[in-house]
Scaffold this motif. Structure first.
Motif: not given
Lengths: 180, 182
Positions: A61, A69-71, A139, A146, B73-75, B105
């Motif tokens: 990202n 909500y993404l890192k 990430q 992922c 949540t980041w997936c 998480d």
């Protein structure tokens, strides 16, 4: 000759599919390219370019992902006392769609990307070499999976020098006046 | 030495087919050899806190087919599967399916709960721990889904996003297994 080319093409295509489609066969480790020691005059700002590479087939990202909500990719630096990290500039990511969400755009880095760090040694700092340490938090994902967030240790060095004005001052000739 | 071109083509095609089958195997296999030995073995039991603070044990679902989904949540690919799991829970719940999400998480529980609510999740979600991931062979990427039969054995595991139809086939497989009689 033609047969050989055909065989190579068939094998190459199969290997290509395998490389792209098989999740987890590689570990997506972002690497940092070697960085030169950057000379910076004390009391002045200098720019350090940190170059990173995301392995082929993966993306991470960007620093500004569209989805909350993404890192995000983030550089955390712990500079020595009197060496100020004034600004960290991230490149723009690329909006891409992936097979897992074809209707969604995700802002990512892939391949090579550069983060620019503005460093300013205080005027009082001793002129010598200083190391700045930190981490790149990222990430990674591929087209189907992922991977947990990771921290890449980051180190770069700056050589703090006396400023030009200081040198000029030092080289100022003595007054020709003779005091008697 | 003269090579027969037909033999060369046949060899290339055989190798290619093997590689392509390898892809499918990789989906069901794992880069972490730990999970391979779990196949057809009793699913490791665990006790984890759910989003509403209750403690859930995997063994509480003995007698049901369990779709155990490790996610975060980041997936993004995990997010794609969640509405499918919601539908499958509705469709196969009456036949004995229980979807169970394990959030791997580091986000606050409230954020995970908000995310789950936004996704209209209708199945329990527990907060994962690294040791539970380790019990399952080290969940090194997400989504990772384990299909557990009514008698508590892992009958399949899939790493990464696959199609809804493939998930449904595995659910049916898990439901089709019978409880072992003592």
């Amino acid at each position: 000759m033609k047969i050989g080319l055909l065989v190579a093409a068939v094998l190459g295509a199969a290997l290509g599919v395998l490389a792209q489609e098989s999740p987890g066969n590689q570990r997506p480790s972002v690497i940092m390219q070697p960085t030169e020691i950057i000379p910076i005059s004390r009391g002045h700002s200098g720019t350090v370019e940190l170059m990173f590479r995301v392995p082929s087939g993966f993306h991470i990202n960007s620093n500004l992902p569209h989805q909350e909500y993404l890192k995000k990719t983030e550089l955390k630096l712990d500079a020595p006392t009197d060496i100020l990290v004034r600004k960290v500039r991230y490149p723009d990511g690329e909006d891409r769609s992936f097979p897992f969400a074809p209707d969604e755009k995700i802002n990512v880095y892939s391949g090579d990307f550069t983060i620019t760090v503005e460093v300013r040694p205080l005027k009082t700092v001793l002129p010598t070499k200083y190391a700045v340490h930190g981490y790149l938090n990222y990430q990674a994902c591929d087209n189907a999976a992922c991977y947990p967030p990771r921290k890449l240790p980051v180190t770069f060095e700056v050589r703090v020098t006396k400023s030009a004005s200081e040198n000029k001052h030092r080289n100022t000739p003595q007054s020709p006046h003779v005091h008697g | 030495m003269k090579r027969d071109p037909v033999i060369l083509i046949v060899v290339a095609m055989v190798v290619s087919i093997m590689l392509v089958f390898g892809i499918q195997k990789a989906r069901h296999g794992s880069p972490n050899a730990g999970s391979a030995k779990l196949l057809n073995q009793p699913a490791p039991d665990f006790s984890l806190a759910s989003l509403d603070g209750k403690t859930l044990k995997l063994s509480d679902y003995r007698g049901k087919a369990v779709l155990l989904n490790f996610w975060a949540t980041w997936c993004e690919p995990c997010k794609v599967e969640m509405p499918w799991f919601v539908d499958l829970q509705k469709k196969y719940g009456p036949q004995g399916l229980q979807v169970l999400g394990v959030a791997m998480d580091d986000a606050p529980v409230k954020d995970i709960a908000d995310f789950a609510q936004k996704m209209n999740v209708n199945y329990p979600i527990v907060i994962g721990k690294e040791e539970v991931g380790t019990q399952y062979g080290g969940v090194q990427y997400l989504p990772s889904t384990f299909y557990i039969s009514r008698d508590g054995k892992i009958i399949d595991r899939v790493f990464g996003l696959v199609s809804r139809s493939e998930i449904e086939v595995n659910v049916q497989k898990a439901l089709g297994t019978q409880v072992a009689t003592k």
